[in-house]
Design a protein around this motif. Structure first.
Motif, short mmCIF file in Angstrom:
data_model
loop_
_atom_site.label_atom_id
_atom_site.label_comp_id
_atom_site.label_asym_id
_atom_site.label_seq_id
_atom_site.Cartn_x
_atom_site.Cartn_y
_atom_site.Cartn_z
N ALA A 142 20.86 -4.44 113.43
CA ALA A 142 21.16 -5.39 113.16
C ALA A 142 22.42 -5.83 112.94
O ALA A 142 22.85 -6.68 113.60
N GLU A 153 23.61 -9.96 113.65
CA GLU A 153 24.04 -10.37 112.84
C GLU A 153 25.19 -11.56 113.42
O GLU A 153 24.95 -12.55 113.36
N LEU A 164 20.28 -9.89 108.46
CA LEU A 164 18.80 -9.06 109.09
C LEU A 164 18.24 -8.27 107.84
O LEU A 164 18.69 -6.70 107.90
N LEU A 224 15.04 -12.62 109.30
CA LEU A 224 16.14 -13.49 108.85
C LEU A 224 16.51 -14.00 107.23
O LEU A 224 15.67 -14.91 107.32
N ILE A 261 13.86 -12.47 115.78
CA ILE A 261 13.50 -13.13 115.02
C ILE A 261 12.42 -13.71 115.29
O ILE A 261 11.73 -14.68 115.33
#
Length: 476
Positions: free
Chosen positions: A316, A320, A339, A349, A375
């Motif tokens: 993550a 990010e 996330l 997200l 995503i």
């Protein structure tokens, strides 16, 4: 000691040595009450993974002398909270993304040494199943897997190293099956295979937190992720040259498996429990043939349980940072991204921004879809919402979102192939604009607030040791 790599040392260097090796971080966890030590004899088939899952997010696990390996040590759950990752790097949690972005912008070259702890013991006649305590995690996994191994290889064209993590199935005494997704490792292997040669590889198990995090960076090809680890740790990573392959590996690591991805060879691999908490299917995949294993004395084997928090967090944070960079290039009023664990730290997200004009949040939603194909659902909120608090995000959706006005749906797009609700990744994406309309009357969306609440000193304001009977003056 030589400085090597594709990035210079920052002028004057960084006097802080913020990073810890795996052992240093485990000692820190123990000193702060965040380390559980299992009784000897835990089964490598499911029991070690089960123990790790039961402690996930609360304590790291050390499992000494697992069944069949009286001298073995398995560790797991070392970095299953983003606050722990920040702490291991000497970074405030709120600065983690910014520091990671800065490390990519200003990498620090590795430093080659002649002798290293990871080569204290050398094994040339290798039987992986007897040598290493490798667990089987989930019910339908095809067998034991190395899951926290940094796979290091070189670009055959340029010689620049790449670092990544791939699941590695133990297929035989000297053989592992690997899932290579269409990224840099697969690109390098394809180049080697087209030349009719194997691709040399080293699998590093028991690396530092900085090396683990850096391995997940989303960077251009020919960018050695160990130089990002150096920037995160405050000094160039010490590396040593492998004994049978021409690769440099972190010197402080626990275990190094040297070998080759075999050109022209594929064998069955999987199923394996993946981050969406479903199984990746069985298929013919790449084969790694092992030539040599080097270790520390009494090495510890780090395992990341599939679908557990450590698995999710490691993926993550770098995503990010990359998504935030991408969005800010076009929308400088985007303040933060997250996330969410409920979306397996890949699919959901949350975005915090300060909208300046009508429709801007929808543009941000579409920018997020373009920033990373994984995503699936995006929620955009105002700057007064804590995007790390799922209840706060849900509150924003409940009070600021109208489906006929604020919903974005995109059909027929590519997403994650590991999402079982898609057709091999082909599916739909959804965005929710949960921001306050820019033309709304100010008082309409003014949140209730008790003045001075946050400043109250509870220790000073709450009586200690006073009972209700005393308050009611009963029995006086």
């Amino acid at each position: 000691m030589n400085e090597v790599g594709n990035a210079p040392i920052a002028p004057g260097g960084d006097s802080r040595r913020r990073d810890m090796d795996l052992r240093g971080w485990l000692r820190r966890m123990e000193d702060t009450g965040r380390l559980a030590i299992a009784k000897p004899g835990a089964s490598l088939q499911f029991a070690v993974a089960g123990l790790a899952n039961r402690h996930d997010g609360r304590q790291a696990l050390v499992a000494p002398a697992p069944e069949g390996h009286p001298d073995g040590i398995v560790v797991s759950g070392l970095l299953s909270r983003r606050e722990w990752m920040a702490e291991a790097l000497g970074i405030a949690p709120q600065d983690l993304l910014a520091e990671f972005q800065a490390a990519i912008r200003s990498p620090v070259a590795v430093r080659e040494v002649a002798d290293a702890p990871c080569q204290e013991v050398i094994h040339e006649n290798v039987d992986l199943t007897r040598l290493l305590p490798i667990p089987t995690h989930n019910e339908h996994d095809s067998g034991a897997y190395i899951t926290a191994g940094l796979v290091i290889c070189r670009n055959p064209e340029t010689g620049v190293q790449n670092v990544s993590i791939h699941r590695l199935q133990i297929s035989g005494a000297r053989e592992m099956g690997a899932l290579l997704l269409p990224r840099h490792t697969l690109s390098f292997f394809t180049e080697a295979e087209e030349r009719g040669v194997d691709l040399e590889v080293a699998v590093v198990v028991g690396a530092s937190p900085a090396c683990l995090l850096a391995s997940q960076a989303i960077v251009p090809i020919d960018f050695d992720e160990l130089t990002i680890a150096g920037a995160l740790g405050g000094a160039g990573v010490e590396v040593v040259r492998c004994r049978t392959v021409d690769l440099l590996v972190p010197a402080q690591s626990e275990i190094v498996i040297e070998g080759r991805f075999r050109a022209g060879l594929r064998k069955p691999e999987g199923p394996f429990g993946e981050f969406p908490q479903y199984y990746g299917e069985r298929a013919d995949r790449h084969v790694l043939e092992v030539d040599c294993v080097t270790t520390r004395r009494n090495p510890m084997l780090h395992t990341i349980v599939g679908g557990a928090l450590e698995h999710l967090i490691l993926g993550a944070i770098p995503r990010e940072a990359t998504i935030l960079n991408s969005l800010r290039d076009n929308f400088p009023n985007v303040q933060d991204v997250h996330l969410a664990p409920g979306g397996t730290c890949r699919y959901h997200l949350y975005i915090k921004m300060k909208p300046r004009q009508a429709g801007e949040a929808k543009n941000v939603i579409m920018g997020a879809f373009a920033a990373h194909y994984d995503i699936k659902h995006v929620v955009v909120v105002n700057e007064d919402v804590d995007i790390h608090d799922a209840e706060m995000v849900e509150w924003a959706v409940a009070t600021r979102f109208q489906a006929d006005r604020d919903l974005v749906v995109v059909s027929g797009v590519q997403g994650s192939k590991l999402d079982p609700s898609t057709d091999n990744g082909y599916g739909a994406k959804m965005g929710l604009d949960a921001t306050v309309p820019v033309d709304a009357p100010p008082f309409r969306f003014t949140r209730i607030r008790v003045p001075g609440e946050a400043e109250i000193d509870l220790n000073a304001a709450v009586a200690q040791g006073v009972t209700l009977a005393q308050v009611l003056d009963e029995g006086a």
